[in-house]
Motif scaffolding. Structure first.
Motif, mmCIF file in Angstrom:
data_model
loop_
_atom_site.group_PDB
_atom_site.id
_atom_site.type_symbol
_atom_site.label_atom_id
_atom_site.label_comp_id
_atom_site.label_asym_id
_atom_site.label_seq_id
_atom_site.Cartn_x
_atom_site.Cartn_y
_atom_site.Cartn_z
ATOM 1 N N ARG A 115 0.179 8.794 -9.717
ATOM 2 C CA ARG A 115 -0.051 7.857 -10.985
ATOM 3 C C ARG A 115 0.709 6.490 -10.496
ATOM 4 N NH1 ARG A 115 -5.329 7.930 -12.951
ATOM 5 N NH2 ARG A 115 -5.729 10.053 -13.427
ATOM 6 N N GLY A 116 -0.133 5.356 -10.508
ATOM 7 C CA GLY A 116 0.651 4.109 -10.396
ATOM 8 C C GLY A 116 0.679 3.787 -8.892
ATOM 9 N N ASP A 117 0.302 4.562 -7.767
ATOM 10 C CA ASP A 117 0.222 4.185 -6.513
ATOM 11 C C ASP A 117 -0.944 3.280 -6.022
ATOM 12 O OD1 ASP A 117 2.311 5.773 -5.882
ATOM 13 O OD2 ASP A 117 1.354 7.310 -4.742
ATOM 14 N N LEU A 118 -0.473 2.343 -4.990
ATOM 15 C CA LEU A 118 -1.698 1.238 -4.694
ATOM 16 C C LEU A 118 -2.329 2.086 -3.501
ATOM 17 C CD1 LEU A 118 -2.987 -1.520 -5.089
ATOM 18 C CD2 LEU A 118 -1.598 -2.040 -3.157
ATOM 19 N N VAL A 119 -3.549 2.288 -3.813
ATOM 20 C CA VAL A 119 -4.532 3.317 -2.687
ATOM 21 C C VAL A 119 -5.738 2.603 -2.396
ATOM 22 C CG1 VAL A 119 -5.680 5.394 -2.248
ATOM 23 C CG2 VAL A 119 -3.761 5.396 -3.984
ATOM 24 N N CYS A 120 -5.942 2.728 -0.940
ATOM 25 C CA CYS A 120 -7.175 2.009 -0.507
ATOM 26 C C CYS A 120 -7.911 2.908 0.168
ATOM 27 C CB CYS A 120 -6.717 0.903 0.606
ATOM 28 S SG CYS A 120 -8.063 -0.039 0.941
ATOM 29 N N LEU A 121 -9.289 3.167 -0.293
ATOM 30 C CA LEU A 121 -10.362 3.855 0.199
ATOM 31 C C LEU A 121 -11.114 3.066 1.273
ATOM 32 C CD1 LEU A 121 -11.893 5.579 -2.840
ATOM 33 C CD2 LEU A 121 -9.634 6.209 -1.472
ATOM 34 N N SER A 122 -11.280 3.585 2.423
ATOM 35 C CA SER A 122 -12.140 2.616 3.290
ATOM 36 C C SER A 122 -13.156 3.404 4.138
ATOM 37 C CB SER A 122 -10.967 2.013 4.183
ATOM 38 O OG SER A 122 -11.728 0.733 4.894
ATOM 39 N N LEU A 139 0.951 -1.543 0.185
ATOM 40 C CA LEU A 139 0.173 0.027 -0.114
ATOM 41 C C LEU A 139 0.628 1.336 -0.152
ATOM 42 C CD1 LEU A 139 -2.987 -0.223 2.621
ATOM 43 C CD2 LEU A 139 -2.989 0.151 -0.032
ATOM 44 N N ASP A 140 0.458 2.250 -0.934
ATOM 45 C CA ASP A 140 1.089 3.429 -1.066
ATOM 46 C C ASP A 140 0.449 4.493 -0.063
ATOM 47 O OD1 ASP A 140 3.550 2.894 -2.601
ATOM 48 O OD2 ASP A 140 1.991 2.666 -4.186
#
Ligand code: COA
Length: 344
Positions: free
Chosen positions: A322-329, A265-266
């Protein structure tokens, strides 16, 4: 034969908050609270309210419109390119119809579909999961996903309501989610949504609901409707305990589904409910400060708007590239919770 799935990527973003800033000290003039209590328990220093409590112009749909215009522009599109709207809010302009159709009209879109989502603090992730599914099957190309709230019109600014009223603020955020054939970006990798309706009464506003016969009572005995039914009710401790369990669960579920690990995760963008909840979740996952987006000190909890506002700020501040791994929660009233994991 396997269907050729499209990728859904965030093409544009934007947010808008009303100009008026209300500090903790301002609230302390209305009820017995203080900056120290609010800061320590929630991390909130200020929030934005619309100028007038009653205002037919500066409504939830209007805030959504401002955020949407920015999102559409940043996507390099015009309102005519949008082929579906998903609007999440718990504070719509009308009891019915919802804000989606009002936004369709305000933007001057064609007679496209406009869906309203009623999932409170989880509203934006629910809205995004619907948009993602539509795009993946090839039904729509550019979906406007909006979260907007006006809380200030309906809070109890007396001591009775202080545990709830100090938390919430007005605001809006929006993204354009688009179908992509670009091989360099993966877009949305996994979503999961959950609910547990047995806790509906732990965080709710009962008025104006059909369960309480509100229209008859309003007509016949307006003064007999108790404040508890008109204003939001929250069992704060109870909500807190569930939130800190469900957040890590749903984040792990999303990562697992996509074959990713926490270390990959970024950036985590949690719904901005309470700084202490975010800190607890961060600790549970073992994430460093720079990988968790927190901006609740400026806006309070803006419910369906909190994630798209935080997401927009993260991009503007260069924290989400751009390219980052992102989690919305998110976790909230319902109870509802869920996550959206994507490569930006
Ligand atoms: N200012 C000053 N004192 C306040 C206050 C305020 N705004 N609100 C409540 N208090 C008082 C209470 O009356 C209580 O006093 P008492 O001990 O004399 O009875 C005391 O502060 C502690 O209240 P409590 O409700 O137990 O505090 P808490 O530590 O649980 O914090 C919340 C309250 C609301 C900040 C916290 O429970 C929370 O953040 N919960 C999650 C809420 C949330 O995220 N909601 C959105 C869902 S997504």
């Amino acid at each position: 034969k396997k269907r050729n799935m499209k990728k859904s990527v965030i093409k544009g973003f934007g947010y808008y908050v009303p100009e008026k800033v209300v500090t903790n000290d301002d609230l302390a003039k209305l009820m017995s609270t203080n900056d120290e209590w609010i800061t320590e328990r929630t991390g909130i220093k200020q929030r934005h309210y619309r100028k007038n409590i009653n205002d037919a112009e500066e409504t939830t749909a209007y805030l959504g419109l401002q955020a949407s215009k920015k999102a559409i522009e940043s996507a390099g599109l015009t309102a005519k390119d949008i082929d579906y709207i998903v609007f999440a809010t718990l504070s719509p302009d009308y009891y019915f119809p919802g804000c989606g159709v009002l936004l369709q009209e305000m933007l001057g879109c064609d007679t496209i579909g406009a869906l309203d989502v009623r999932n409170q603090c989880s509203g934006f992730v629910y809205a995004m999961s619907v948009a993602d599914a539509f795009i993946k099957v090839g039904q729509y190309k550019n979906i406007l996903v909006v979260g907007a709230e006006i809380h200030s019109f309906g809070l109890d600014f007396t001591d009775r309501g202080r545990g709830v009223s100090v938390i919430f603020g007005d605001g809006a955020g929006a993204i354009v989610l688009s179908a992509s054939e670009d091989d360099s970006v993966q877009g949305i990798l996994a979503t999961n949504m959950h609910s547990e309706g047995k806790y509906a009464d732990e965080l709710c506003t009962k008025f104006p609901g059909t369960k309480y016969g509100w229209s008859v009572r309003l007509k016949n005995e307006p003064d007999a409707i108790p404040d508890e039914e008109i204003y939001p009710h929250m069992n704060g401790n109870f909500v807190f305990k569930h939130a800190v369990t469900r957040f890590p669960e749903t984040i792990h579920e999303a990562l697992e589904k996509a074959g990713k690990k926490v270390e990959d995760l970024d950036l985590l963008i949690p719904h901005q409910a309470n700084k202490r909840i975010a800190q607890y979740v961060q600790q549970q996952l073992g994430l460093p400060d720079e990988k968790v987006m927190v901006n609740i000190e400026k806006y309070g909890n803006t419910t369906a708007a909190s994630i798209p506002i935080a997401l927009s700020e993260a991009i503007e501040e260069g924290r989400m590239k751009r390219g980052d791994l992102v989690c919305l929660s998110a976790f909230g009233s319902g109870f509802t919770w869920g996550s959206v994991l994507f490569e930006y």
